[in-house]
Design an enzyme around this catalytic site. Structure first.
Site, short mmCIF file in Angstrom:
data_model
loop_
_atom_site.label_atom_id
_atom_site.label_comp_id
_atom_site.label_asym_id
_atom_site.label_seq_id
_atom_site.Cartn_x
_atom_site.Cartn_y
_atom_site.Cartn_z
N HIS A 114 0.81 -1.22 0.00
CA HIS A 114 0.00 0.00 0.00
C HIS A 114 0.85 1.27 0.00
O HIS A 114 1.90 1.34 0.61
CB HIS A 114 -0.93 0.01 1.22
N ASP A 115 0.36 2.26 -0.72
CA ASP A 115 0.94 3.61 -0.73
C ASP A 115 2.34 3.67 -1.34
O ASP A 115 3.06 4.66 -1.14
CB ASP A 115 0.98 4.20 0.70
N GLY A 128 5.08 -1.05 2.83
CA GLY A 128 4.27 0.12 2.52
C GLY A 128 5.07 1.40 2.42
O GLY A 128 6.15 1.53 3.00
#
Length: 228
Positions: free
Chosen positions: A90-91, A108
């Site tokens: 994520h991200d 992440g």
């Protein structure tokens, strides 16, 4: 899910949304792209994945959408190759023309700049950055920023082993550009100067090199420190 023209989904590929994918992306069997972030704070908020053009997601590759606390979006550029079982968390922000070898893994909030290679079974710690044209050898554990043009390797004692010269040659760098980068790296990792002193010496000796200027800018914007 929005798919651009001429995308190919092979049998059993899974593509989730909310997400937008550009043209000519190839999703091989058993990949899972755009799934929920693997983050304990995620509670079903609307977050997205944005993908450019001509990326290849091979078998069992996983890519997660962003989290609200990380800005809500994971971004991948164009012309990237994600080999079997690679993972983008994520991200993360992934640039263009990168190669993720088998089972290369990003935690992440990682940034990977253009033309980098991440070797098989390597792991990059959250919030780290990998500079452009960097090369991370297989089975390497990265817990600090990898500066541009560097080649790094190691598990518990990850170190920089100089410039990714072969990679630069393959991408058409003339010898004089590579020479300037190598001179900068001798100051950074082989001299007895600390990082700040090495940067000042680079400015004094190599101020006509745009590549060295980019290296200096990367060093000075690092929050996690550098692999040296």
């Amino acid at each position: 899910v929005e798919l651009g023209e001429n995308c190919v989904l092979h049998p059993h590929a899974v593509v989730y949304g909310p997400a937008r994918y550009g043209r000519e992306n190839i999703f091989h069997s058993f990949c899972s792209i755009g799934g929920d972030p693997q983050d304990l704070t995620y509670r079903g908020e609307r977050t997205t994945l944005e993908v450019g053009d001509r990326n290849a997601f091979r078998e069992s590759v996983t890519v997660n959408r962003g989290t609200e606390k990380g800005g809500g979006v994971t971004r991948i550029g164009s012309d990237n190759l994600f080999m079997t079982a690679a993972h983008v968390a994520h991200d993360c922000l992934v640039g263009n023309r990168t190669i993720f070898a088998n089972a290369a893994t990003l935690a992440g909030h990682v940034t990977v700049e253009d033309y980098t290679t991440i070797g098989a079974f390597s792991a990059v710690h959250q919030f780290c950055r990998v500079g452009r044209y960097g090369y991370i050898a297989g089975f390497t554990v990265v817990t600090q920023d990898v500066p541009p043009f560097a080649q790094v390797a190691g598990k518990r004692d990850t170190r920089c082993y100089g410039v990714n010269s072969i990679g630069l040659e393959r991408h058409g760098f003339p010898r004089e550009r590579i020479d300037a980068i190598e001179r900068a790296y001798r100051l950074l990792v082989r001299s007895k100067l600390n990082t700040s002193q090495a940067v000042e010496q680079m400015r004094a000796e190599l101020n006509d090199s745009d590549d060295v200027a980019a290296l200096i800018a990367f060093i000075e914007s690092s929050d996690r420190g550098l692999v040296k």
